[in-house]
Design a protein around this motif. Structure first.
Motif, PDB file in Angstrom:
ATOM      1  N   ARG E 251       0.818  -1.203   0.000  1.00 50.55           N
ATOM      2  CA  ARG E 251       0.000   0.000   0.000  1.00 50.55           C
ATOM      3  C   ARG E 251       0.851   1.251   0.000  1.00 50.55           C
ATOM      4  O   ARG E 251       0.515   2.253  -0.609  1.00 50.55           O
ATOM      5  CB  ARG E 251      -0.864   0.035   1.277  1.00 50.55           C
ATOM      6  CG  ARG E 251      -2.130  -0.755   1.172  1.00 50.55           C
ATOM      7  CD  ARG E 251      -3.233  -0.044   1.966  1.00 50.55           C
ATOM      8  NE  ARG E 251      -4.414  -0.879   2.016  1.00 50.55           N
ATOM      9  CZ  ARG E 251      -4.670  -1.740   3.002  1.00 50.55           C
ATOM     10  NH1 ARG E 251      -3.828  -1.858   4.018  1.00 50.55           N
ATOM     11  NH2 ARG E 251      -5.757  -2.476   2.976  1.00 50.55           N
ATOM     12  N   PHE E 252       1.951   1.174   0.744  1.00 51.14           N
ATOM     13  CA  PHE E 252       2.769   2.378   0.921  1.00 51.14           C
ATOM     14  C   PHE E 252       3.559   2.703  -0.338  1.00 51.14           C
ATOM     15  O   PHE E 252       3.741   3.863  -0.698  1.00 51.14           O
ATOM     16  CB  PHE E 252       3.727   2.176   2.096  1.00 51.14           C
ATOM     17  CG  PHE E 252       4.428   3.426   2.494  1.00 51.14           C
ATOM     18  CD1 PHE E 252       3.752   4.392   3.231  1.00 51.14           C
ATOM     19  CD2 PHE E 252       5.731   3.670   2.114  1.00 51.14           C
ATOM     20  CE1 PHE E 252       4.380   5.562   3.586  1.00 51.14           C
ATOM     21  CE2 PHE E 252       6.364   4.843   2.474  1.00 51.14           C
ATOM     22  CZ  PHE E 252       5.680   5.793   3.207  1.00 51.14           C
ATOM     23  N   ILE E 253       4.026   1.645  -1.002  1.00 52.23           N
ATOM     24  CA  ILE E 253       4.873   1.846  -2.177  1.00 52.23           C
ATOM     25  C   ILE E 253       4.001   1.861  -3.426  1.00 52.23           C
ATOM     26  O   ILE E 253       3.069   1.088  -3.545  1.00 52.23           O
ATOM     27  CB  ILE E 253       5.892   0.695  -2.287  1.00 52.23           C
ATOM     28  CG1 ILE E 253       6.853   0.749  -1.104  1.00 52.23           C
ATOM     29  CG2 ILE E 253       6.655   0.759  -3.600  1.00 52.23           C
ATOM     30  CD1 ILE E 253       7.843   1.844  -1.175  1.00 52.23           C
ATOM     31  N   GLY E 254       4.365   2.701  -4.335  1.00 48.52           N
ATOM     32  CA  GLY E 254       3.637   2.778  -5.580  1.00 48.52           C
ATOM     33  C   GLY E 254       2.671   3.928  -5.536  1.00 48.52           C
ATOM     34  O   GLY E 254       1.967   4.143  -4.538  1.00 48.52           O
ATOM     35  N   HIS E 255       2.673   4.669  -6.624  1.00 44.87           N
ATOM     36  CA  HIS E 255       1.794   5.816  -6.648  1.00 44.87           C
ATOM     37  C   HIS E 255       1.130   5.894  -7.998  1.00 44.87           C
ATOM     38  O   HIS E 255       1.818   5.913  -9.012  1.00 44.87           O
ATOM     39  CB  HIS E 255       2.572   7.094  -6.389  1.00 44.87           C
ATOM     40  CG  HIS E 255       1.716   8.294  -6.596  1.00 44.87           C
ATOM     41  ND1 HIS E 255       0.637   8.553  -5.796  1.00 44.87           N
ATOM     42  CD2 HIS E 255       1.753   9.259  -7.545  1.00 44.87           C
ATOM     43  CE1 HIS E 255       0.046   9.649  -6.244  1.00 44.87           C
ATOM     44  NE2 HIS E 255       0.699  10.100  -7.294  1.00 44.87           N
ATOM     45  N   PRO E 256      -0.147   5.896  -8.135  1.00 45.81           N
ATOM     46  CA  PRO E 256      -1.084   5.804  -7.015  1.00 45.81           C
ATOM     47  C   PRO E 256      -1.013   4.449  -6.317  1.00 45.81           C
ATOM     48  O   PRO E 256      -0.424   3.510  -6.834  1.00 45.81           O
ATOM     49  CB  PRO E 256      -2.435   6.012  -7.671  1.00 45.81           C
ATOM     50  CG  PRO E 256      -2.239   5.899  -9.121  1.00 45.81           C
ATOM     51  CD  PRO E 256      -0.798   5.968  -9.426  1.00 45.81           C
ATOM     52  N   SER E 257      -1.617   4.436  -5.180  1.00 42.72           N
ATOM     53  CA  SER E 257      -1.498   3.283  -4.311  1.00 42.72           C
ATOM     54  C   SER E 257      -2.124   2.036  -4.947  1.00 42.72           C
ATOM     55  O   SER E 257      -3.002   2.133  -5.808  1.00 42.72           O
ATOM     56  CB  SER E 257      -2.215   3.625  -3.007  1.00 42.72           C
ATOM     57  OG  SER E 257      -1.827   2.747  -2.002  1.00 42.72           O
ATOM     58  N   ILE E 258      -1.633   0.894  -4.491  1.00 45.33           N
ATOM     59  CA  ILE E 258      -2.144  -0.379  -5.008  1.00 45.33           C
ATOM     60  C   ILE E 258      -3.648  -0.486  -4.718  1.00 45.33           C
ATOM     61  O   ILE E 258      -4.137   0.036  -3.711  1.00 45.33           O
ATOM     62  CB  ILE E 258      -1.362  -1.546  -4.357  1.00 45.33           C
ATOM     63  CG1 ILE E 258      -1.587  -2.852  -5.106  1.00 45.33           C
ATOM     64  CG2 ILE E 258      -1.724  -1.691  -2.879  1.00 45.33           C
ATOM     65  CD1 ILE E 258      -0.581  -3.925  -4.697  1.00 45.33           C
ATOM     66  N   ASN E 259      -4.387  -1.115  -5.618  1.00 48.27           N
ATOM     67  CA  ASN E 259      -5.811  -1.361  -5.371  1.00 48.27           C
ATOM     68  C   ASN E 259      -5.959  -2.599  -4.495  1.00 48.27           C
ATOM     69  O   ASN E 259      -5.376  -3.644  -4.791  1.00 48.27           O
ATOM     70  CB  ASN E 259      -6.538  -1.622  -6.687  1.00 48.27           C
ATOM     71  CG  ASN E 259      -6.464  -0.420  -7.611  1.00 48.27           C
ATOM     72  OD1 ASN E 259      -7.121   0.577  -7.392  1.00 48.27           O
ATOM     73  ND2 ASN E 259      -5.607  -0.510  -8.638  1.00 48.27           N
ATOM     74  N   CYS E 260      -6.690  -2.472  -3.406  1.00 52.66           N
ATOM     75  CA  CYS E 260      -6.868  -3.622  -2.516  1.00 52.66           C
ATOM     76  C   CYS E 260      -8.328  -4.047  -2.516  1.00 52.66           C
ATOM     77  O   CYS E 260      -9.235  -3.222  -2.351  1.00 52.66           O
ATOM     78  CB  CYS E 260      -6.440  -3.278  -1.092  1.00 52.66           C
ATOM     79  SG  CYS E 260      -4.664  -3.272  -0.913  1.00 52.66           S
ATOM     80  N   ILE E 261      -8.497  -5.337  -2.713  1.00 56.56           N
ATOM     81  CA  ILE E 261      -9.855  -5.867  -2.765  1.00 56.56           C
ATOM     82  C   ILE E 261      -9.959  -7.013  -1.781  1.00 56.56           C
ATOM     83  O   ILE E 261      -9.119  -7.912  -1.794  1.00 56.56           O
ATOM     84  CB  ILE E 261     -10.168  -6.389  -4.190  1.00 56.56           C
ATOM     85  CG1 ILE E 261      -9.998  -5.252  -5.203  1.00 56.56           C
ATOM     86  CG2 ILE E 261     -11.565  -6.982  -4.243  1.00 56.56           C
ATOM     87  CD1 ILE E 261     -10.211  -5.705  -6.630  1.00 56.56           C
ATOM     88  N   PRO E 262     -10.945  -6.972  -0.877  1.00 55.55           N
ATOM     89  CA  PRO E 262     -11.089  -8.097   0.040  1.00 55.55           C
ATOM     90  C   PRO E 262     -11.471  -9.351  -0.747  1.00 55.55           C
ATOM     91  O   PRO E 262     -12.196  -9.270  -1.750  1.00 55.55           O
ATOM     92  CB  PRO E 262     -12.228  -7.682   0.966  1.00 55.55           C
ATOM     93  CG  PRO E 262     -12.795  -6.437   0.427  1.00 55.55           C
ATOM     94  CD  PRO E 262     -11.952  -5.925  -0.667  1.00 55.55           C
ATOM     95  N   ALA E 263     -11.004 -10.480  -0.283  1.00 57.93           N
ATOM     96  CA  ALA E 263     -11.281 -11.713  -1.009  1.00 57.93           C
ATOM     97  C   ALA E 263     -11.460 -12.856  -0.029  1.00 57.93           C
ATOM     98  O   ALA E 263     -11.074 -12.739   1.146  1.00 57.93           O
ATOM     99  CB  ALA E 263     -10.150 -12.012  -1.982  1.00 57.93           C
ATOM    100  N   LEU E 264     -12.024 -13.943  -0.494  1.00 54.83           N
ATOM    101  CA  LEU E 264     -12.179 -15.126   0.354  1.00 54.83           C
ATOM    102  C   LEU E 264     -11.426 -16.291  -0.281  1.00 54.83           C
ATOM    103  O   LEU E 264     -11.272 -16.355  -1.502  1.00 54.83           O
ATOM    104  CB  LEU E 264     -13.654 -15.494   0.482  1.00 54.83           C
ATOM    105  CG  LEU E 264     -14.488 -14.579   1.366  1.00 54.83           C
ATOM    106  CD1 LEU E 264     -15.941 -15.029   1.363  1.00 54.83           C
ATOM    107  CD2 LEU E 264     -13.927 -14.593   2.792  1.00 54.83           C
ATOM    108  N   ASN E 265     -10.976 -17.174   0.569  1.00 54.05           N
ATOM    109  CA  ASN E 265     -10.264 -18.353   0.076  1.00 54.05           C
ATOM    110  C   ASN E 265     -11.247 -19.517   0.070  1.00 54.05           C
ATOM    111  O   ASN E 265     -11.589 -20.067   1.104  1.00 54.05           O
ATOM    112  CB  ASN E 265      -9.074 -18.626   1.015  1.00 54.05           C
ATOM    113  CG  ASN E 265      -8.257 -19.799   0.530  1.00 54.05           C
ATOM    114  OD1 ASN E 265      -8.635 -20.460  -0.431  1.00 54.05           O
ATOM    115  ND2 ASN E 265      -7.149 -20.037   1.210  1.00 54.05           N
TER     116      ASN E 265
END
Ligand SMILES: Nc1ncnc2c1ncn2[C@@H]1O[C@H](COP(=O)(O)OP(=O)(O)OP(=O)(O)O)[C@@H](O)[C@H]1O
Ligand SMILES: Nc1ncnc2c1ncn2[C@@H]1O[C@H](COP(=O)(O)OP(=O)(O)OP(=O)(O)O)[C@@H](O)[C@H]1O
Ligand SMILES: [Mg+2]
Ligand SMILES: [Mg+2]
Lengths: 397, 306, 401, 276, 397
Positions: E251-265
């Motif tokens: 999340r901290f590295i990379g601009h714009p920030s990485i896209n985070c998506i909740p997921a299930l296993n």
């Protein structure tokens, strides 16, 4: 609500050091204008004159059409974030932020140290103020620090306190001197959008000093590009980037910097140090500068027909910048260092297909090319056709 | 808008800022200036006026004598001796006091645990009730039975007549004056030291200038220069104003060797009741001290600016 | 209607006897209140206070003035016609009252230019205080204390020879704030302070030279420490390291307390060489400075009271001063018999002479010039002849000034 | 982390001890003497330690034969009011000299220095006459008014304030603080160490002042603390050393307490690091 | 020449504020290590402990294998650039820079104020020093300011003086606290390459605090990523970017920030809020986070077969960043904001060809995808095949 700011012929010198020469600038109400320029070009000084801390030598500063030169800083209805933060060292963060509100909202009697608490209405007002302070502090992510003193904060935290102190007042005009320089990328993005949102929400006018082009590009309605105490160009971000009015502007904006190649004007035909060049101009000047943005360059294993400019180079170094790569090349004839920018993925595939091994050409295709006269002023490119029909020109350096 | 009018507008802004600053300054200095005028300037102007008369305390009338008092003062060998003594005295006391105070302030400032103790101890002399303390000192420096005399006796050294020996009297008073003023400077220095930013020392620590002399010369001293100026200035003035000590310890003796200018002035005005002559002496004294102080101040300011 | 008297006396420590006197006065005169002003720390400060009071018209009603300061007071007050001569009051008391209570010599102390402005309240002539233990150690008999300078010098030499930081005597004439010791020397040798016309000094003669020689001899022969301040030899005396010295009898009570039981302190009379010799009298006299008649009358009552026999006996007992009231002597007989240290002063009453005070308040300035000469004389840096010449020149020039 | 070796520290303490002895020996002697009988004070065989104690007598004498408590109360009141007035008048003036530009600033500074050179004795008499004409002698007003402004305080505070960052003041002006607000909310807290130092000088000086009270006051009820000492001091009839030193100790004690209170202020120090 | 620095289990608290917890870090001799982390995470504090200004509560700092905890700052042979500059206000710029050299090279006698000038050899040494000061000043572009005092400089100029003062000493270890934060882009590039060159030339070890990822990425041999007083990852720039060890790092590295998506296993199959998703993992955790770098997303008018992930979105806003554009989209099902990055030229041509008008899909193709377990630790992606063979999965949010 936002104020229009208009600066007219402002001149300022510190003794022998001429810092501002005849600065003129009109900022529309509610707009977000960035002051961009190299270190020491006079940005902070300009803000300080506007705020009323330094008296100009000449020129006027007007807000909403009225000169404010005779007004004390307090009466100018503006907030400022100082480059050096200028926090009150003996007050807690909370007190630092709430001070401007207390000054604005409480009557002198309500401000009295011990007695004030018993003044009618004081409690309610103070509760409001505290709530607002909390709100702005949480935007700046310093709500857990409200009881600390500036000396107990990190650099970035101090900067955020300074920002919060300015934001809490919500006046018509904000002056901000590199308010995000000490923040990390993530926080910066947050603060940026918060500032833009504030600009819109309050319809406030913002004059924003930054050295960060991205910031200037993404946030501003217009950018004033300052150099050596003058404003070289005052335009929208797009125009500043894609139509620089001056070679220094072109050089200053864009990272990595634009490639500049000296060129000659041979009766309207631009003669540069390229193998092939098919650019014409209507101007008369003899010595020109040809500017090519790194992303306007493409690295090719062999010259292509579409190109208006082609330079045989050797590839020295590839630099990875996240999704991009920078290709650092040396022009074979002149030894000049040129840089091109490409997508990392494209680059990888070129490397994979072994295309970058033999002799290489840097090519440009018409867009991202700029011509400047000897004084640095941009001049129009008359045509930039494919070079196919033209014989190769001798390169000059 | 023409260029000229813009130009004048700009200047007008600068002038307005100036006027504002002046107005604020007026309110800030107003009360102090008023009180200074009432409690010092006007009374001193009276002194100035008296110095041209032969007024005697208690007299109903007075005569204008022009510059007679001043010419008398210039020719008075006692005045000359008193002036010499005063300068000698200041020469002994001022440098020693400032250096000692600075030295101890620096040492104490670097203490952590024992700091409060040392502060209290070095501060004590300022609480001295001088009528009592001069008595105590007269005992400490007693040439026969005082502790120092006993020490000298113990080591079989010749006794020193601290107050009775003409060559020592002024020096002995200086010793007490140093005692009295060092704490004064000490406190000023200590307050000054608190304003030096810690990070300055940190930077210096890396640069290798964090010990003793270098730290002092490169960081502390330049930053403390304004404080030193105040300390030196005040000590000079206080030293020149010495007289209570002389009254209690030697009355100017032996043989006038510890006679100082302010004591002489006091005698003239309040013992011999010659207000006129005393005023003239006061005037000469104040002119002298003013000149020295202003020169000191100028030099220090110039050094700061350079 | 009650009258409140504003009373000012110098030396704050004198409160110890002024306060009780006022109490008993008020007990006897319920219609008069005594209110003391803040006490100036010494005679000079008191004179200044009077001068300031004259300036602002805020004088006390009763004022105790040092004898040597009386001149200055009268001079100051007469400029504004504020003096209150006591002659009318004395005359109103009847012809005998004054002579029954006061001796002429003492009364003269309260006169300026022949007018009685004050009635003597405290009086003292210099006496010798000695450490009887040291006298004994030096092989002398304290009961046969020397009465002349030769004997004293010999005694001092012997005491000084005891070593261990002990000095024989101290008679640093220049160490005190007045010329009391110098006048004592001259007067005891039979001299005068000023010539008959009052325009030149009276010691510009053989007696004066003898006095100078004597002072130098004392210092030389006894290896005396020439002190700059009297406190120096007083402290040394209290430390038990000084044989004897000269000062006012008013300190007897205090000194006795201070010495405690560590050694035996005794007093002896000042050596008087000449038959016509005398001693200058120190102390203070009580004057009236009240403005209106009502206060003056009340003030006179108070003056009479404090100079009365009981009061004087009381003061003498609690300090060591000699009583100024003749009748007090009788009251004190028994006390003196039991306390010989106190009696010494009384023995000298007959020698009491006015403490000469130079005109126009010049005394202090003259003394400032004179004391330097004595300092050098006793240090041996000038000869008695030179010293006398300088003394006379300096004094005369200031006298005629 | 600066864990220096022990040797220099010990050396420093040794040097400091010399100063300590110089500084406190007179006080040591004062206190010791206040505990012993007057006669014992100059006992040359036991200079530094009493052989005959007389604590109770000395202190009861000091407290009972003189209205010392009343004098002390006078002292507290007079010194307190003087100090407040001095700070109230000097701080704005010092601020103006240090941080505002106005015509006559140099002249004012020079005047301040020259006024410092004028000994109080010189102006005492005219002041006295003035107060007498206003019929204000014998009042607290007379004791206080000549010291309502201290040129010394002006000079010292001005010098101190010169080091205060301009930017913070500028920020305050933007935040809507008037000059009064700046003085009250910024300058006053920032000057605490200097004010504490000055307070010590001022209080000590006026606490021990005898000269002026004895001129304007004839009323014993208004007398300053030091007068309590004079009751035992006499050049003519000899000092009563024990009670004298006891009185002096009692008079000095409040000053020491005051110092301990003020000391916290400058130990704390003010970090002027609101700016970079 | 360069020193190795090794920090072991360092812990530090200010009163109740725990600032560093058990920091361990090994810096190789001659390497350039960046400390990257959000504002207030303890970077400056770490430098201050290393320099010896603050004492740690626990742990050791060693240089070249020897503990330096007992040494005073002076004896630690390191130079530092302070975040607050810490210039000597009473000295000129020249004096500020030459002070460390004078302390190093002149004997105590030669340093004496007036006399020193007559000490043997002093002149020559001073001439050398002056020359070196000039050199380093011209590198920092402050050679025209050598006679000014810090108060007469602009913010960026002050920072350059601080930098020059550290550079001139050339010790084995440099500590730099955001040394370029107030410089404009051009100067920054110059200073960056100068710092790297210095690092190589002197073979000096550099520990460099920055909040600028580009800086950290381009300059460093390794990056230590700090958060909340701990080091989350210590690795090469590439690894930090392409293989983040923790979701916070990603999340901290990379601009714009990485896209985070909740997921299930779902038994090895990752179930995310996408239309189609073909990612598997061997880990057992139930709740996962799927991270997709903006440049891993491509905006398509219609789903393609190659994609391992496809999300139907609407395009909200296009942001121009010089040669790049950011495409801000909203997922149709969940309303989540997602960002993709594309070349400006590509974007223009898509717009020109009218491809971005109808319904749109954000797609990813295998690279630039990351999976994290509930504690934030990265977990391996077992396979990421084309989704063609799989039926669409129901989206969860
Ligand atoms: N003296 C202090 N007392 C209490 N807390 C402090 C003190 N100094 C720093 N801190 C806290 O310690 C934490 C770490 O501070 P530090 O200065 O190391 O942060 P940083 O990583 O350098 O941040 P930035 O990038 O903003 O400069 C911060 O949260 C700060 O508030
Ligand atoms: N008090 C002063 N005296 C002399 N010169 C000064 C003074 N203050 C600033 N300057 C000079 O004026 C110029 C402009 O300074 P200013 O602070 O406005 O720059 P800036 O554009 O804000 O730069 P930066 O981005 O580095 O902060 C600089 O070259 C600086 O050296
Ligand atoms: Mg700036
Ligand atoms: Mg930091």
């Amino acid at each position: 609500m936002g104020a229009t700011l208009s600066i007219c012929d402002l001149t300022k010198a510190f003794g022998q050091t001429h810092v501002l020469s005849q600065i003129s600038l009109d900022v529309q109400a509610g707009s977000f204008v960035s002051l961009l320029g190299p270190s020491g070009c006079g940005k902070s000084t300009l803000l300080r004159v506007i705020a009323g801390f330094e008296a100009q030598d000449q020129g006027t500063v007007s807000v909403n059409g009225h000169s404010i030169d005779h007004l004390p800083p307090r009466a100018r209805n503006l907030a400022m974030v100082f480059q050096s933060y200028a926090l009150y060292p003996h007050m807690t963060v909370g007190e630092n932020i709430s001070l401007p509100l207390e000054m604005e909202r409480l009557s002198p009697f309500q401000r009295l140290p011990l007695l004030g608490r018993y003044a009618p209405g004081q409690r309610m007002l103070m509760a409001d103020i505290t709530a607002e302070v909390r709100k702005v502090a949480s935007v700046a992510e310093i709500d857990h620090l409200l009881d600390r003193r500036p000396a107990q904060l990190s650099g970035g935290q101090r900067q955020r306190v300074a920002l919060a102190r300015a934001m809490v007042r919500a006046p018509g005009l904000f002056l901000m001197d590199e308010p995000l320089s000490n923040l990390d990328a993530k926080l910066r993005v947050t603060m940026r959008s918060e500032l833009v949102a504030m600009n819109k929400r309050l319809d406030a006018t913002v004059l924003y000093v930054t050295h960060d082009q991205t910031e200037a590009m993404t946030m501003s309605d217009r950018i004033a590009l300052m150099m050596g105490g003058q404003i070289l160009q005052y335009d929208t971000p797009e125009a500043i980037y894609s139509a620089p009015a001056h070679v220094d502007v072109a050089r200053f904006i864009g990272h990595p910097s634009i490639n500049c190649i000296p060129a000659l004007n041979d009766a309207g035909v631009v003669v540069a140090e390229a193998e092939r060049c098919n650019i014409r101009t209507v101007e008369r000047e003899q010595k020109l500068t040809l500017g090519i943005r790194p992303e306007a360059f493409a690295l090719r294993p062999a010259p292509t027909a579409k190109a208006v400019l082609g330079i045989p180079v050797s590839l020295d170094r590839v630099e990875l910048l996240g999704p991009e790569v920078l290709l650092w090349c040396t022009a074979k004839r002149t030894g000049r260092v040129l840089v091109a920018q490409a997508r990392a993925a494209d680059h990888r595939s070129m490397v994979a297909s072994g295309l970058l091994t033999g002799s290489l050409w840097l090519e440009a295709y018409g867009s991202g090319l700029h011509l400047f006269d000897p004084s640095g002023k941009a001049i129009p490119i008359a045509n930039a056709l494919s070079a196919e029909t033209k014989a190769p020109l001798v390169a000059v350096s | 808008m023409t260029a000229i009018s813009q130009d004048t507008m700009g200047r007008y802004g600068a002038m307005a800022a100036r006027a504002r600053s002046e107005q604020m300054a007026f309110w800030c200095i107003g009360p102090a200036v008023f009180l200074i005028v009432v409690t010092t300037v006007v009374p001193f102007a009276t002194v100035l006026a008296f110095s041209f008369t032969d007024y005697q305390l208690g007299d109903a009338g007075l005569n204008w004598v022009g510059l007679a008092n001043f010419s008398k003062a210039l020719g008075d060998p006692q005045v000359r001796q008193a002036v010499t003594n005063t300068f000698l005295f200041a020469g002994m006391v001022v440098p020693t006091t400032v250096v000692l105070a600075l030295f101890f302030a620096l040492l104490v400032n670097s203490r952590t645990v024992t700091r409060r103790f040392y502060e209290l101890v070095f501060f004590l002399p300022i609480t001295a009730t001088m009528p009592v303390m001069s008595l105590v000192w007269s005992f400490i420096l007693h040439d026969r039975i005082g502790p120092i005399a006993r020490l000298l006796q113990y080591f079989e050294l010749p006794a020193i007549g601290f107050f009775s020996d003409p060559d020592f009297a002024l020096g002995s008073i200086a010793l007490i004056a140093i005692w009295q003023h060092t704490c004064f400077c000490f406190i000023i220095f200590l307050a000054g030291l608190t304003t030096i930013p810690k990070e300055m020392y940190e930077a210096a620590a890396l640069d290798g200038a964090d010990r003793g002399w270098e730290k002092f010369r490169r960081i502390t001293w330049p930053q403390l220069a304004p404080t030193t100026l105040v300390a030196a200035l005040l000590t000079t003035i206080r030293t020149f104003q010495v007289f209570e000590l002389v009254v209690v310890l030697t009355s100017g003796g032996p043989a006038g060797r510890s006679q100082v200018i302010l004591y002489k002035t006091y005698l003239e005005a309040f013992s011999y009741l010659r207000i006129g002559y005393g005023s003239a002496l006061t005037l000469i004294f104040v002119a002298m001290v003013c000149a020295i102080s202003l020169v000191q101040f100028r030099i220090a300011r110039r050094q700061q600016a350079a | 209607e009650d009258v409140t008297l504003d009373v000012m006396y110098p030396w704050p420590e004198s409160k110890s006897f002024h306060e009780p006197l006022a109490q008993s006065f008020m007990a006897a005169n319920p219609d008069i209140k005594i209110k003391f002003r803040l006490s100036p720390p010494d005679y000079t400060e008191a004179t200044l206070a009077i001068a300031r009071g004259a300036l602002t018209g805020d004088l006390p009603d009763v004022y105790f003035s040092g004898y040597s300061e009386l001149n200055a007071m009268v001079e100051t007050l007469s400029k504004r016609k504020q003096t209150v001569p006591l002659t009318p009051f004395i005359e109103a008391e009847g012809s005998d009252w004054i002579s029954e209570n006061f001796g002429q010599a003492l009364l003269a102390l309260g006169q300026v230019d022949g007018t009685q402005y004050a009635i003597p309240f405290n009086a003292s002539t210099p006496i010798v205080y000695f450490n009887a233990d040291l006298v004994k150690q030096a092989g002398h008999d304290p009961d046969a204390f020397p009465k002349d300078w030769d004997g004293l010098i010999k005694l001092a030499q012997d005491i000084g020879a005891l070593g261990n930081g002990i000095s024989g005597m101290d008679f640093s004439v220049g160490a005190i704030e007045s010329d009391w010791d110098w006048q004592a020397t001259v007067l005891s040798l039979g001299g005068e302070m000023v010539s008959a016309d009052g325009r030149t000094v009276g010691f510009d003669n053989q007696i004066g030279l003898d006095a100078m020689k004597l002072l130098q001899r004392i210092a030389n022969d006894t290896k005396m420490n020439v002190a700059a301040k009297a406190s120096a030899y007083q402290q040394q005396f209290f430390a038990g390291k000084l044989g004897f010295f000269v000062t006012s009898p008013s300190s007897v009570a205090n000194f006795t307390k201070t010495v405690g039981g560590r050694f035996e302190m005794r007093t002896a009379t000042f050596p008087i060489a000449a038959k016509t010799g005398g001693l200058p009298t120190g102390g203070n006299a009580v004057a009236i400075t009240a403005k209106d008649q009502k206060h003056r009358d009340a003030a006179w009552k108070y003056v009479k009271f404090v100079t009365g026999p009981e009061s004087q006996a009381f003061v003498a007992r609690s300090t060591g001063y000699m009583p100024t009231n003749l009748k007090a002597g009788d009251t004190l007989k028994e006390f003196y018999a039991q306390n010989s240290t106190y009696a010494t002063a009384f023995k000298q009453v007959g020698f009491a002479r006015p403490w000469y005070s130079y005109p126009r308040g010049n005394s202090k300035e003259i003394w400032a010039a004179q004391r330097q000469v004595f300092d050098q004389l006793q240090r041996g840096s000038i000869t008695p002849e030179d010293g006398l010449k300088r003394l006379v020149d300096a004094t005369n020039s200031l006298l005629q000034n | 982390m600066n864990r220096g070796s022990l040797k220099p520290v010990i050396f420093e303490h040794a040097v400091l001890s010399i100063g300590v002895v110089y500084s406190i020996f007179p006080f040591f002697w004062m206190i010791i003497t206040s505990l012993r009988s007057s006669g014992d004070a100059f006992n040359s065989d036991s200079l530094l330690w009493p052989t005959k104690w007389d604590v109770v007598y000395n202190y009861t004498q000091a407290l009972l034969t003189t209205p010392l408590p009343r004098f002390l109360a006078n002292g507290v009141f007079v010194c307190g009011v003087i100090l407040l007035l001095q700070i109230a008048t000097a701080l704005p003036c010092a601020y103006a000299i240090a941080k505002l530009s106005f015509r006559g600033r140099t002249f004012l500074t020079a005047t301040v220095i020259c006024c410092l050179a004028i000994p109080f004795q010189a102006v005492a008499l005219p002041l006295f006459v003035g107060l007498a004409q206003l019929d204000l002698l014998n009042s607290y007003f007379a004791l206080i008014s000549p010291f309502a402004v201290s040129v010394f305080a002006i000079l010292m505070l001005a010098q101190y304030l010169r080091g205060y960052p301009d930017e913070i003041i500028e920020a305050a002006r933007l935040d809507g603080l008037s000059e009064k607000g700046i003085l009250w909310r910024l300058i006053l807290p920032a000057s605490k160490p200097a004010i504490a130092a000055f307070a010590i000088f001022s209080v000590a000086a006026h606490w021990n002042d005898l000269y002026w009270p004895l001129i304007v006051v004839t009323e014993p009820d208004l007398a300053p603390p030091t007068l309590g000492v004079l009751f035992f001091r006499s050049e003519e009839s000899g000092d009563q050393t024990g009670p004298l030193m006891a009185a002096a100790t009692i008079v000095t004690l409040p000053l020491v307490v005051f110092f301990l209170a003020a000391q916290r202020r400058f130990v704390q120090g003010i970090t002027m690091t609101g700016v970079k």
